[in-house]
Design a protein around this motif. Structure first.
Motif, mmCIF file in Angstrom:
data_model
loop_
_atom_site.group_PDB
_atom_site.id
_atom_site.type_symbol
_atom_site.label_atom_id
_atom_site.label_comp_id
_atom_site.label_asym_id
_atom_site.label_seq_id
_atom_site.Cartn_x
_atom_site.Cartn_y
_atom_site.Cartn_z
ATOM 1 N N UNK A 1 -10.470 -83.895 -45.267
ATOM 2 C CA UNK A 1 -11.574 -83.646 -43.973
ATOM 3 C C UNK A 1 -10.777 -83.541 -42.762
ATOM 4 N N UNK A 2 -9.622 -84.311 -42.569
ATOM 5 C CA UNK A 2 -8.724 -84.062 -41.407
ATOM 6 C C UNK A 2 -8.643 -82.734 -40.980
ATOM 7 N N UNK A 3 -8.681 -82.228 -39.672
ATOM 8 C CA UNK A 3 -8.441 -80.826 -39.093
ATOM 9 C C UNK A 3 -6.913 -80.892 -39.430
ATOM 10 N N UNK A 4 -6.329 -79.442 -39.543
ATOM 11 C CA UNK A 4 -4.840 -79.221 -39.333
ATOM 12 C C UNK A 4 -4.613 -79.184 -37.928
ATOM 13 N N UNK A 5 -3.510 -78.610 -37.695
ATOM 14 C CA UNK A 5 -2.967 -78.630 -36.429
ATOM 15 C C UNK A 5 -3.298 -77.367 -35.201
ATOM 16 N N UNK A 6 -4.097 -76.792 -35.824
ATOM 17 C CA UNK A 6 -4.883 -75.611 -35.317
ATOM 18 C C UNK A 6 -6.375 -75.210 -35.941
ATOM 19 N N UNK A 7 -7.019 -74.317 -34.928
ATOM 20 C CA UNK A 7 -8.467 -73.844 -35.536
ATOM 21 C C UNK A 7 -8.180 -73.296 -36.757
ATOM 22 N N UNK A 8 -9.077 -73.715 -37.739
ATOM 23 C CA UNK A 8 -9.255 -73.064 -38.759
ATOM 24 C C UNK A 8 -8.374 -73.609 -39.997
ATOM 25 N N UNK A 9 -7.710 -74.660 -39.616
ATOM 26 C CA UNK A 9 -6.660 -75.143 -40.359
ATOM 27 C C UNK A 9 -7.057 -76.458 -40.827
ATOM 28 N N UNK A 10 -6.856 -77.024 -42.158
ATOM 29 C CA UNK A 10 -7.179 -78.264 -42.672
ATOM 30 C C UNK A 10 -5.953 -78.912 -43.196
ATOM 31 N N UNK A 11 -5.933 -80.286 -43.005
ATOM 32 C CA UNK A 11 -4.785 -80.933 -43.791
ATOM 33 C C UNK A 11 -5.014 -81.099 -45.215
ATOM 34 N N UNK A 12 -3.855 -81.338 -46.055
ATOM 35 C CA UNK A 12 -4.090 -81.186 -47.528
ATOM 36 C C UNK A 12 -3.095 -81.892 -48.245
ATOM 37 N N UNK A 13 -3.163 -82.334 -49.360
ATOM 38 C CA UNK A 13 -2.212 -83.206 -50.279
ATOM 39 C C UNK A 13 -1.852 -81.947 -51.226
ATOM 40 N N UNK A 14 -0.657 -81.808 -51.508
ATOM 41 C CA UNK A 14 -0.113 -81.164 -52.538
ATOM 42 C C UNK A 14 -0.182 -81.799 -53.978
ATOM 43 N N UNK A 15 -1.022 -81.378 -54.903
ATOM 44 C CA UNK A 15 -1.253 -82.250 -55.886
ATOM 45 C C UNK A 15 0.037 -82.086 -57.124
#
Length: 113
Positions: A72-86
């Motif tokens: 749910x944490x936003x990424x570093x720019x608009x429209x990006x989202x942080x993620x975990x590589x499974x």
């Protein structure tokens, strides 16, 4: 069952800032089901091995070609989202385009009473 549903708690879900970027996280919400933040992933899954997971049947049917779990944490720019590589368990705080990351790993708090 209805008894199990009553055990799912409504939680205040904080709008955590991305510790690596200065993006607006929005406002806190009240939810029963939510996505984890970077801070929560680091707290509850402290090492890369504990963050790894494999595709589920739904992901395969939808033809997602990655095993990346949205946070749910936003990424570093608009429209990006942080993620975990499974596959590796690595967290990518800079994120990727929200429409290119297809796997959800919902979380919830339950009452055991």
């Amino acid at each position: 069952s209805s008894i199990e549903q009553k055990r799912i708690l409504t939680s205040t879900v904080s709008a955590d800032k991305n510790p690596y970027c200065n993006t607006d996280p929005g406002e806190a919400t009240e939810d029963k089901i939510f996505l984890l933040s970077i801070a929560e992933v680091e707290k509850y899954f402290p090492d890369e091995a504990s963050r790894q997971c494999s595709f589920n049947t739904y992901s395969k049917i939808k033809c997602y070609d990655n095993n990346l779990g949205l946070l749910r944490t936003p990424g570093c720019c608009q429209g990006f989202v942080a993620y975990v590589d499974g596959n590796t368990g690595l967290i990518y705080p800079e994120g990727g385009p929200i429409d290119c990351i297809g796997t959800l790993r919902p979380a919830m708090w339950i009452s055991l009473d």
